[in-house]
Design a protein around this motif. Structure first.
Motif, short mmCIF file in Angstrom:
data_model
loop_
_atom_site.label_atom_id
_atom_site.label_comp_id
_atom_site.label_asym_id
_atom_site.label_seq_id
_atom_site.Cartn_x
_atom_site.Cartn_y
_atom_site.Cartn_z
N ASN A 193 -10.44 51.57 -5.05
CA ASN A 193 -9.99 50.12 -4.78
C ASN A 193 -11.16 49.15 -5.28
OD1 ASN A 193 -8.61 48.05 -4.24
ND2 ASN A 193 -9.26 47.98 -1.78
N LYS A 194 -10.95 48.38 -6.42
CA LYS A 194 -11.88 47.68 -6.86
C LYS A 194 -11.49 46.19 -7.12
CE LYS A 194 -12.41 50.22 -10.42
NZ LYS A 194 -11.21 50.99 -10.23
N SER A 195 -11.72 45.29 -6.29
CA SER A 195 -11.20 43.82 -6.34
C SER A 195 -12.05 43.02 -7.34
CB SER A 195 -11.12 43.30 -4.97
OG SER A 195 -12.25 43.17 -4.44
N SER A 196 -13.41 43.52 -7.11
CA SER A 196 -14.49 42.75 -8.19
C SER A 196 -15.61 43.89 -8.77
CB SER A 196 -14.93 41.79 -7.31
OG SER A 196 -15.76 42.13 -6.18
N THR A 197 -16.07 43.29 -9.63
CA THR A 197 -17.60 43.93 -9.96
C THR A 197 -18.32 44.33 -9.03
OG1 THR A 197 -17.20 42.85 -12.35
CG2 THR A 197 -19.18 44.16 -11.90
N PRO A 198 -18.85 45.40 -9.05
CA PRO A 198 -20.04 45.88 -8.01
C PRO A 198 -21.01 44.76 -8.23
CG PRO A 198 -19.16 48.09 -9.16
CD PRO A 198 -18.62 46.75 -9.92
N VAL A 199 -21.61 44.70 -6.96
CA VAL A 199 -22.71 43.74 -6.83
C VAL A 199 -23.83 44.13 -7.82
CG1 VAL A 199 -22.64 43.09 -4.64
CG2 VAL A 199 -23.94 44.99 -4.79
N LYS A 200 -24.86 43.50 -8.17
CA LYS A 200 -25.73 43.67 -9.27
C LYS A 200 -26.43 44.98 -9.18
CE LYS A 200 -29.66 41.66 -11.94
NZ LYS A 200 -30.51 40.39 -12.23
#
Length: 222
Positions: free
Chosen positions: A156-163
């Motif tokens: 479940n990926k609503s946004s790109t992973p943190v840096k």
């Protein structure tokens, strides 16, 4: 309480730790999984017991193969961290469940967006020599997907992973593809025809080493 847990607790309370290995060997895979999960749950409930329970897990898994049910149920970074010393011995990272998934497949596939595992796994590879962990990263499951591909396809990926997690993920992709350069096509096959979000397209582009437009066209997502 299952008899296997009662036995484990009795052995621990009586300091009969040398019997744990043989006890474990006599149990069914389901009971073995119960015992291992009990060690983790006990460590989570009472932090002062963490090292003790972790050492018991090492003792058990150093001479016994982890059951596939246990591998299937190990799905979060906290459990992975607890069992890492035990999995490091006896090729535990390479043990697969009935779907061909190893622990990295299952942890990555169920990754919590607020507590991703990539930086942790990358750190293990950087600072602790473990060839089996590196091999596990490139190990395909029964669908031909590697752990990273499972994350891209199913998590479940609503946004790109943190840096820092994204950087670690890119590094893991590189490590994987040096070992298994043909694995990329399997992800493309799985994604074809699926309705995916922009994050999945972006991560797929990085994994497949193509542009986002090419990936979108490939899977007909747009």
């Amino acid at each position: 309480m299952d008899l296997s847990i009662q036995l484990l607790n009795a052995r621990i309370s009586k300091q009969q730790l040398n019997e744990l290995d043989n006890d474990f060997r006599q149990l069914s895979p389901a009971q073995q999984t119960l015992q291992l999960n009990h060690l983790y749950d006990s460590a989570q409930r009472l932090s002062v017991k963490y090292d003790f329970m972790q050492n018991i897990a090492i003792r058990i898994l150093s001479t016994n193969t982890a059951p596939s049910l246990f591998i299937n149920q190990l799905t979060n970074i906290d459990a992975l961290s607890f069992f890492t010393p035990a999995l490091r011995v006896n090729k535990g990272f390479l043990v697969q469940d009935t779907q061909g998934n190893n622990v990295l497949h299952n942890v990555f596939k169920h990754a919590d967006a607020t507590k991703l595992p990539f930086n942790y796994v990358r750190s293990l590879m950087l600072f602790e020599s473990n060839d089996d962990l590196v091999k596990a990263l490139a190990q395909p499951n029964s669908h031909g997907l590697t752990p990273v591909a499972c994350y891209i396809a199913y998590a479940n990926k609503s946004s790109t992973p943190v840096k820092h997690e994204f950087s670690a993920l890119l590094a893991l992709m590189e490590i994987e593809q040096k070992q298994n350069p043909n694995a990329k096509q399997k992800l493309a096959n799985v994604l074809k025809g699926q309705k995916v979000n922009e994050t999945t397209i972006l991560l797929s582009a990085a994994y497949l080493q193509r542009s986002t437009a090419q990936v979108a066209h490939l899977i007909k997502a747009l």
